[in-house]
Design a protein around this motif. Sequence first.
Motif: not given
Length: 259
Positions: A75-98
């Motif tokens: 449940g750590i990715a559950e929203a506390f409030i209702k949003s207008d959109a949802e966008s998944k973040l694409n990044f590398s698990p080995l690169d914090s800058g990404s």
Amino acid sequence: MADEIKPIPKLRTFEADIEKFGSVKPPYKENEPIPARRIIFITVLCLIGFIGVYSFIKLISKSPEKELPSPAVSGIAEAFIKSDAESKLNFSPLDSGSLVRAVNAEKSAGRKIGTIAFLPLQLTLREFSEFIEINIPESILENASPGFNIFAVYGTKNSDLAFIIKTRNFSKAYSSMLIWEKTMWASFKPFLNAEDLGNISQYSFSDEIVRNHDARALKNSENNSILAYAMFDKQYVVIATSREALSTILQRLIASPPK
């Protein structure tokens, strides 16, 4: 005829026995081949030693990589409030800058004014802080629930970010936020506009009233807020990169409080 003189017979002595048996050669040949079992045993020992040395050298010479931890909290990715959109973040698990680039890219997506987009992230607040090294104070991490929210807020002038952290103790959370004010801008530096960072260390937080909530805002020389935060319902800390974004999130919280 005179009796012949017979030689005196030699007597057997312990010393003579030692000399006799000590001169006996061992019952095996000096050039006898080494048994096959002994060869195999020595070969296995050498192989084990080689593998051990190789593994040790590889271990100490391996450069440390900052890997994204696997979440163990549901449940750590559950929203506390209702949003207008949802966008998944694409990044590398080995690169914090990404991850930082992905968040800022979503902030600049150019959605309709007043829209908020939820950016779900499978990380606890502590993991997020450690992964991108924003150094959230330990006093806040200890008092916060694992799950937190990130939102991109599209305002009239700029697009900003908002973070919602659920706390366990209001008094501890409030005092920790006041202490964090001195370095909060440095923690959120990856998400701030470059033009706001020039003399930011010279500015300080001041009291504000946002949506009838006590708030604190960090403003630049043009009186524009760079960071702002408020406590909602004595349970949630809302941190935003503008006063307008803070106002938008508080409005959503008031309209539909988290259960």
